[in-house]
Design a protein around this motif. Sequence first.
Motif, short mmCIF file in Angstrom:
data_model
loop_
_atom_site.label_atom_id
_atom_site.label_comp_id
_atom_site.label_asym_id
_atom_site.label_seq_id
_atom_site.Cartn_x
_atom_site.Cartn_y
_atom_site.Cartn_z
N ARG A 228 0.87 -1.19 0.00
CA ARG A 228 0.00 0.00 0.00
C ARG A 228 0.89 1.22 0.00
NH1 ARG A 228 -2.36 3.89 3.42
NH2 ARG A 228 -4.45 4.46 2.72
N CYS A 229 0.71 2.07 -0.99
CA CYS A 229 1.49 3.29 -1.05
C CYS A 229 0.97 4.25 0.02
CB CYS A 229 1.35 3.93 -2.44
SG CYS A 229 2.23 5.49 -2.59
N PRO A 230 1.87 4.79 0.85
CA PRO A 230 1.39 5.66 1.94
C PRO A 230 0.89 7.01 1.43
CG PRO A 230 3.79 5.62 1.90
CD PRO A 230 3.33 4.64 0.86
N HIS A 231 1.18 7.34 0.16
CA HIS A 231 0.74 8.62 -0.38
C HIS A 231 -0.79 8.67 -0.42
CE1 HIS A 231 0.18 11.40 -4.06
NE2 HIS A 231 0.24 12.13 -2.97
N ARG A 232 -1.38 8.02 -1.38
CA ARG A 232 -2.85 8.03 -1.42
C ARG A 232 -3.42 6.63 -1.50
NH1 ARG A 232 -3.74 12.67 -4.93
NH2 ARG A 232 -5.49 11.52 -5.80
N GLY A 233 -2.62 5.64 -1.12
CA GLY A 233 -3.19 4.33 -0.79
C GLY A 233 -3.23 3.27 -1.87
N VAL A 234 -2.71 3.55 -3.07
CA VAL A 234 -2.81 2.56 -4.14
C VAL A 234 -1.87 1.38 -3.86
CG1 VAL A 234 -2.18 2.22 -6.59
CG2 VAL A 234 -3.69 4.10 -5.92
N LYS A 235 -2.27 0.20 -4.35
CA LYS A 235 -1.45 -1.00 -4.19
C LYS A 235 -0.16 -0.87 -5.00
CE LYS A 235 -5.36 -4.14 -4.04
NZ LYS A 235 -5.42 -4.98 -2.85
N SER B 186 8.12 1.53 -8.07
CA SER B 186 7.45 2.82 -8.17
C SER B 186 5.94 2.62 -8.17
CB SER B 186 7.86 3.53 -9.47
OG SER B 186 9.25 3.79 -9.45
N CYS B 187 5.26 3.43 -7.36
CA CYS B 187 3.80 3.36 -7.29
C CYS B 187 3.20 3.75 -8.64
CB CYS B 187 3.30 4.30 -6.20
SG CYS B 187 1.49 4.41 -6.11
N PRO B 188 2.17 3.06 -9.08
CA PRO B 188 1.61 3.35 -10.41
C PRO B 188 0.84 4.66 -10.49
CG PRO B 188 0.24 1.75 -9.27
CD PRO B 188 1.45 1.97 -8.41
N TYR B 189 0.60 5.31 -9.33
CA TYR B 189 -0.31 6.45 -9.37
C TYR B 189 0.44 7.77 -9.58
CZ TYR B 189 -5.00 8.36 -8.34
OH TYR B 189 -6.24 8.95 -8.42
N HIS B 190 1.42 8.06 -8.71
CA HIS B 190 2.19 9.31 -8.88
C HIS B 190 3.68 9.05 -8.81
CE1 HIS B 190 -1.66 10.06 -6.75
NE2 HIS B 190 -1.82 11.00 -7.67
N GLY B 191 4.04 7.78 -8.87
CA GLY B 191 5.45 7.44 -8.99
C GLY B 191 6.28 7.50 -7.72
N TRP B 192 5.67 7.52 -6.56
CA TRP B 192 6.49 7.42 -5.36
C TRP B 192 7.29 6.13 -5.46
CZ3 TRP B 192 4.45 9.45 0.00
CH2 TRP B 192 4.05 10.79 -0.16
N THR B 193 8.60 6.25 -5.20
CA THR B 193 9.53 5.16 -5.47
C THR B 193 10.22 4.76 -4.18
OG1 THR B 193 9.79 5.94 -7.73
CG2 THR B 193 11.56 4.54 -6.86
#
Lengths: 424, 424, 424
Positions: free
Chosen positions: B102-109, B124-131
């Motif tokens: 779970r990405c801590p940014h906005r929660g996407v898997k 890298s998260c698929p939503y905004h690229g947090w890596t």
Amino acid sequence: MAMRPGRNCRPPGGISRRGHAPPPARIASSRREIAMAQTDRDDDPAEIPYRGHGIPKLGFENYWYPILRAAEVKKKPKAVRLAGRDIVVYRDDGKLYALDDRCPHRGVKLSLGECSYKGTGTISCPYHGWTFDGSNGRLVAAIMDGPDAPITRKVTIRHYPIREFAGLIWLWPGEMEPSVLEEDIPPYIGRQDEFFTIPMYTDYKCNWRWLVDNWGNDHHAQYVHRSSPELIFQPVLPFALTIEPKPLPSGKGMSFKRSGGMTSAEFPGLGRFPNNEWWRFMKPTGRGNVSGFQESKAHKVYGIQNQSELWLPGLIIVGRLSGEYALIQWAVPIDENTTRCFNINNFRRLGRMREMYDRLHYAVWRGWAHDRIFSDQDKVLVEAVVPGPERLSKSDTGVIAWRKFAGANARRPEPAGKASLDVA
Amino acid sequence: MAMRPGRNCRPPGGISRRGHAPPPARIASSRREIAMAQTDRDDDPAEIPYRGHGIPKLGFENYWYPILRAAEVKKKPKAVRLAGRDIVVYRDDGKLYALDDRCPHRGVKLSLGECSYKGTGTISCPYHGWTFDGSNGRLVAAIMDGPDAPITRKVTIRHYPIREFAGLIWLWPGEMEPSVLEEDIPPYIGRQDEFFTIPMYTDYKCNWRWLVDNWGNDHHAQYVHRSSPELIFQPVLPFALTIEPKPLPSGKGMSFKRSGGMTSAEFPGLGRFPNNEWWRFMKPTGRGNVSGFQESKAHKVYGIQNQSELWLPGLIIVGRLSGEYALIQWAVPIDENTTRCFNINNFRRLGRMREMYDRLHYAVWRGWAHDRIFSDQDKVLVEAVVPGPERLSKSDTGVIAWRKFAGANARRPEPAGKASLDVA
Amino acid sequence: MAMRPGRNCRPPGGISRRGHAPPPARIASSRREIAMAQTDRDDDPAEIPYRGHGIPKLGFENYWYPILRAAEVKKKPKAVRLAGRDIVVYRDDGKLYALDDRCPHRGVKLSLGECSYKGTGTISCPYHGWTFDGSNGRLVAAIMDGPDAPITRKVTIRHYPIREFAGLIWLWPGEMEPSVLEEDIPPYIGRQDEFFTIPMYTDYKCNWRWLVDNWGNDHHAQYVHRSSPELIFQPVLPFALTIEPKPLPSGKGMSFKRSGGMTSAEFPGLGRFPNNEWWRFMKPTGRGNVSGFQESKAHKVYGIQNQSELWLPGLIIVGRLSGEYALIQWAVPIDENTTRCFNINNFRRLGRMREMYDRLHYAVWRGWAHDRIFSDQDKVLVEAVVPGPERLSKSDTGVIAWRKFAGANARRPEPAGKASLDVA
Ligand code: FES
Ligand code: FES
Ligand code: FES
């Protein structure tokens, strides 16, 4: 003073097309059910980001929502759900009606019934024939009790304001007097003399708030859609922008001034983003060009103020620099975990030949490239949100501003027994 | 003094291969969710047999668990669930990484994301690229915020110890420092110089505890499997045995001394059990022969101490008298109602030709006869358990002993603010 | 004084065919589960109409219920559910047995087991062979513990009275002594010398109470079934009748005197009901003729007292004026949301040729026209009930009377420690 449909503001009286009486009390069970769903349960992680802002799980009620394409309501009554309510929609003699989809007699869904008396605007329950007037929710006959039944006209169910407009069916789920549809919705849809509209929708398995957040200039587009077919011949969209959210003078939503940003960067220890974009040489200007709006035809010829706007109750307007097209995406809250995402394409009327071209272009290209491929990239992501706490950052400026704006400015009934205070 | 990974015992410091820092706090919602699931709800009949022993619904956390076959983790990140946690597993440059999914940014898997920067061990998260760096869970870039984003390195998510070994992917879901994998798991798997391993698994729709109970010498085998193809040319297994459970000196599990018993009996008013077994004349000794172990090659040549052992966190080792093969069955707790049952076949390395024979024999006979038919007989039964109170009897001696042993000896963190007491 | 199986009334002692002992205590978890389901939760809208009358969600327990067609219980044990209980039904040497479908040892469903000892009336658990006597629920062998196991005969599970009769399997789910089946059920089924029976059933996704309400002369038939093939050559059924419900002298149910009514009416502002019925000229008398019963063969020749009766625990008897046929529809509560609707067709025995004709007529016409088409019209509606408050009207006279009668007169155990008071 310009009318501003903000918080605690009632639209001018009598603007409902059918000018109906205040809606009757909802049935107890439905009222309780909705109330429970709207309340933030302490242990519901989905509420964490929204609790403080007062953005309700089932949507802001006192707005018009598109719910179906007009062609979907034919002879048979149709069951829909909106803001957690089950509603039956039917058409008689060209007019539309919407009632609570539960017969108060012994509870059967009215949507299984039929309109037996053409031209009367009524629907009859399939079980014992209780027959309701769609224009006011009144029981006008309990068929099996005979014509003189005393129960007749003692019973009323909730009816909902409903309209057909721009090829869409519109419903007003709230308890306030409805606004004038054409004035309350974006002008692209609202002025059918200037624009024609091609709508489609898809149901997302997620709460409506996640979809609207997705539209808050949150920089997901630059990342998620960087390889979508629609953008592949466009310049790279810039990221790390400075976002300045501004409430619209109308009070209906906000626009976002975007500045700065970069189209490429080196991340220490990782590498470049984007990588492998050599083929983007083809078009040096286009949608990526945020500063071009002031010089655009949209602004100079048509007087459009902002390239994109986010409106209450939860919709985004994205215009083109040409001013000849705008897409409206509308997050319609069906229930806690379902959102109907409308893609409403609006084309400026520029003559018959151009309209034919636009329709063809939509059918062969845009309907696929945007309303399917591009939008489905978002669908996968908002459906993959795991509810819980967030860590917001600079790129969420727009999202944070939207949540504050929406919670503070959404149209709501005045709290009973309190003077109206402008706390916005 | 030999190391004994018992209760309140910490393995020697620094033994983790990658020597990582203490795991960061888990996100609140996940922590709460797990805590709730682990707590015995008063009204949950599934807890009745286990409540008193402190055997948790979601498994003992501080152990290595096999979770996938190595070949299943390829280029794309893979979502797994273990002990109720959603975890993303990925491979970069040959190394494995495991993070909270779970990405801590906005929660996407995160498992929908990709490893965009080869060789950096990041996802890298698929939503905004947090890596995130898989080796320590740190946020190393928030791509859409640009390279200088202040949020970078302020955020850390939970990472999990993960290893590839013996053709399997191993995960450590707990918060204690991980043990040395090779020393902590059974020697058949742990010593790949002596054994080679063929694993397979099936997911059971039941809690893991029911499956381990099934392995506690509970006399089900003699009944359930009496007509399975694997045992059809074996002597009848004796029942009504006397079971003497003995903790292993290592503290890792227990063995069971079996004596007495019968292979046939007349039940008054009913008839014989087993009936219709005339065809079992063919082999007078074999697996049914419980007393033969002391004379076996397994014991005399290879020095194996017990023919079968039940180990923490919930696995059974069943050897052959030849000492050249042992099956390990491992109950891996996925979530409250799902258990991954691994069948890990271990063959002694006896030269290239023998290995080819063993693999062929597994492919054409044992993989089918045991890992499918025999195991599926158990699957049907453990999936048919209706939670509630039990009436245990003499044949449950092993099950009762196991529950006591496991509850008392499972590796656990020391209770905070308390001196370590050896209450075992 | 005629026996009246009313409230607080125990049937004469010792009438059970197998004369078994008082049933043993139910297992705790099952008892709790049932108790919870039976309790009206304050927030359950489904209880609103029934709470005040004491009509339980899972049905009245102390009655015989048809649960299967006799041909459905063959060699293998069969799992059924009745009144929220899971029960295993099996047949040995022609006799039927019914036990709680959970082995008290470690909880496995007995219905996965087998009857290994033919002629003993026992069933053996598939897991460790615990073997139960179906006639009293006693554990007679714990096979894996050997013949001398002390646990044997210390354990008893609940057994249920069960009968095969009239081509049906009958179960008694309650804790009172069972009544004499043949005397307790309607005489059409109960007297197989006078009638033969063709049964079928369908499972409805609704609570049983909604189905019985549907039978309370609630005027739905005139509305719902007005165009069903079965009634298409019948005169229009009258509506807006006056219903006078009368308890039967037997105390077993009620009959309904119907008078007045109309077959057509003009509803102001709407139009006629029924409309478009010009083709109903063909038959001036028939089922619609409510006053004809006193002159009918059913009454004058066969002495039948009422054309239709509603009986406890929840069944309707609908006779024909000929007296040669009666349909019994029986709402069998499976669980909270499932009801098995039996259509039991009873034909007077009038010789071999007539029986052949009746069977053929059922196969080609009535089985389809009534038991499928006509009944399925009801199925759609009772499955479409949305639980919540009701607004009852004059046409619900029968439903209201039924609810009062049933709640007040259903057979129940005497409250412990209280003298029996006739409060009916
Ligand atoms: S339930 Fe609607 S008319 Fe009776
Ligand atoms: S949700 Fe993961 S980067 Fe935004
Ligand atoms: S669970 Fe039935 S015999 Fe063991």
